[in-house]
Design an enzyme around this catalytic site. Structure first.
Site, mmCIF file in Angstrom:
data_model
loop_
_atom_site.group_PDB
_atom_site.id
_atom_site.type_symbol
_atom_site.label_atom_id
_atom_site.label_comp_id
_atom_site.label_asym_id
_atom_site.label_seq_id
_atom_site.Cartn_x
_atom_site.Cartn_y
_atom_site.Cartn_z
ATOM 1 N N ARG A 1 -28.651 -22.489 -20.140
ATOM 2 C CA ARG A 1 -29.630 -22.069 -21.159
ATOM 3 C C ARG A 1 -31.050 -22.120 -20.606
ATOM 4 O O ARG A 1 -31.865 -21.224 -20.865
ATOM 5 C CB ARG A 1 -29.501 -22.942 -22.416
ATOM 6 C CG ARG A 1 -30.339 -22.418 -23.562
ATOM 7 C CD ARG A 1 -30.058 -23.132 -24.869
ATOM 8 N NE ARG A 1 -30.466 -24.525 -24.835
ATOM 9 C CZ ARG A 1 -30.239 -25.396 -25.829
ATOM 10 N NH1 ARG A 1 -29.604 -25.008 -26.919
ATOM 11 N NH2 ARG A 1 -30.632 -26.639 -25.733
ATOM 12 N N LYS B 1 -35.594 -20.944 -25.349
ATOM 13 C CA LYS B 1 -36.122 -22.282 -25.651
ATOM 14 C C LYS B 1 -37.458 -22.404 -24.910
ATOM 15 O O LYS B 1 -37.539 -22.974 -23.823
ATOM 16 C CB LYS B 1 -35.113 -23.359 -25.245
ATOM 17 C CG LYS B 1 -35.351 -24.691 -25.953
ATOM 18 C CD LYS B 1 -34.138 -25.590 -25.876
ATOM 19 C CE LYS B 1 -34.439 -26.999 -26.335
ATOM 20 N NZ LYS B 1 -34.853 -27.151 -27.726
ATOM 21 N N GLU C 1 -31.905 -21.376 -39.230
ATOM 22 C CA GLU C 1 -31.657 -22.723 -38.710
ATOM 23 C C GLU C 1 -32.776 -23.635 -39.191
ATOM 24 O O GLU C 1 -33.696 -23.188 -39.870
ATOM 25 C CB GLU C 1 -31.607 -22.710 -37.185
ATOM 26 C CG GLU C 1 -32.900 -22.238 -36.531
ATOM 27 C CD GLU C 1 -32.848 -22.219 -35.012
ATOM 28 O OE1 GLU C 1 -32.099 -23.019 -34.424
ATOM 29 O OE2 GLU C 1 -33.568 -21.408 -34.418
HETATM 30 N N1 PMP Z 1 -32.485 -25.149 -33.042
HETATM 31 C C1 PMP Z 1 -33.696 -25.466 -32.557
HETATM 32 C C2 PMP Z 1 -34.861 -24.670 -32.999
HETATM 33 C C3 PMP Z 1 -33.837 -26.501 -31.625
HETATM 34 O O1 PMP Z 1 -35.030 -26.813 -31.129
HETATM 35 C C4 PMP Z 1 -32.690 -27.232 -31.230
HETATM 36 C C5 PMP Z 1 -32.797 -28.340 -30.220
HETATM 37 N N2 PMP Z 1 -33.576 -29.406 -30.679
HETATM 38 C C6 PMP Z 1 -31.446 -26.893 -31.790
HETATM 39 C C7 PMP Z 1 -31.377 -25.827 -32.673
HETATM 40 C C8 PMP Z 1 -30.182 -27.599 -31.392
HETATM 41 O O2 PMP Z 1 -29.838 -27.244 -30.076
HETATM 42 P P1 PMP Z 1 -29.004 -28.229 -29.131
HETATM 43 O O3 PMP Z 1 -27.768 -28.563 -29.859
HETATM 44 O O4 PMP Z 1 -28.767 -27.433 -27.902
HETATM 45 O O5 PMP Z 1 -29.857 -29.425 -28.893
#
Ligand code: PMP
Length: 287
Positions: A52, A151, A184
């Site tokens: 990622r 990200k 989300e």
């Molecule tokens: N959505 C957002 C906007 C995030 O910043 C994150 C991580 N903090 C997640 C979802 C969850 O992603 P992950 O499970 O890869 O930490």
């Protein structure tokens, strides 16, 4: 004793770990990052996080100057230098030192920063009691403007949402996309359960494709629970039997209230707690 921070191949004491004010990561939020966890000395889902990180960088035409394997080694080295076995790891790659003005081509080399520390997003009591969340007015970035899949260091969309939830006294901010579908939360993905089916918004809703999200979907399938990536509205959340959020730092946190409405029994759901247990079991053996 302070932490040792990795910057461009060097391990520096925390107080000496500094980067230039001309770094475009600071000036423009031009860069990418990852939040990773290590349990019992082993980095959880290292390959997925590396993929990622490098995909996010590629999407920004940012060439990370070391390979994924070298990055993974640098993370392990930084953990070892800090004597950490349980850790939250923040990897940051900035565009690097440049000129005033947007032009990324004027930035010499990307800077790589690795911080290994600890994190507690939510208290232990909240995992037992459950979180309350609110829908905020800040809509999730549209993917044709800035794809939430990236990200990036540009997290203002999420921070604006977080400010709203803090002002409302809620634990997390639920963001809808521009069409009104659930996307989300500010820093976590969202799931609901109804009639023994697990639902979560699809990638096309405009979300960060969470690594915890992917693990949870796999665990649910192994438990014989049907998983559907489906567009949802607030209505679907309000009538859910169970709800939870997922993230590297949060793991799986039950949600018991949305926009002041109490969900189901008002207590963390049975399937949610089972998934949390299975997730924590997995962190013991690694993934
Ligand atoms: N959505 C957002 C906007 C995030 O910043 C994150 C991580 N903090 C997640 C979802 C969850 O992603 P992950 O499970 O890869 O930490």
């Amino acid at each position: 004793m302070g932490l040792k921070i990795y910057i461009n191949g060097q391990l520096l004491p925390q107080e000496d770990a500094k980067i230039s004010v001309f770094d475009h990561g600071l000036l423009y939020g031009d860069g990418v990052f990852e939040g990773i966890r290590a349990y019992h000395g082993k980095v959880f889902a290292m390959d997925q996080h590396m993929d990622r990180l490098y995909d996010s960088a590629t999407a920004l035409a940012l060439k990370i100057p070391i390979t994924k394997a070298e990055m993974a080694n640098a993370i392990k080295e930084t953990m070892a230098a800090n004597n950490l076995t349980e850790s939250y790891i923040r990897v940051v790659v900035t565009r690097g030192v440049g000129k005033l003005g947007l032009d990324p081509n004027k930035c010499a080399t990307p800077q790589i920063i690795i911080i290994t520390d600890t994190i507690e997003l939510y208290s232990k009591a909240l995992y037992e009691r459950g979180l309350d969340i609110v829908t905020v007015s800040t809509i999730r970035n549209h993917f044709s403007a800035l794809d939430p899949k990236i990200k990036s260091l540009n997290y203002l969309n999420n921070i604006l949402a977080k400010i709203e939830s803090l002002q409302a006294g809620a634990g997390e901010a639920l963001m809808l996309n521009k069409d009104g579908y659930v996307a989300e939360c500010a820093g976590d993905n969202i799931f609901i359960i109804r009639d023994h089916v697990l639902f979560t918004p699809p990638e096309s809703a405009g979300i960060l494709v969470g690594i915890t999200r992917n693990v949870v979907m796999k665990l649910a399938l192994e438990m014989g629970i049907e998983v559907k990536e489906q567009l949802m509205t607030k209505y679907d959340l309000y009538i859910a039997e169970e709800c939870f959020l997922t993230g590297t730092a949060a793991e799986i946190i039950p949600v018991v209230k949305i926009d002041g409405r109490i969900l189901g029994t008002g207590k963390p759901g049975k399937i949610t707690l089972e998934l949390l247990k299975k997730y924590r079991d997995l962190t013991k053996v690694g993934f």
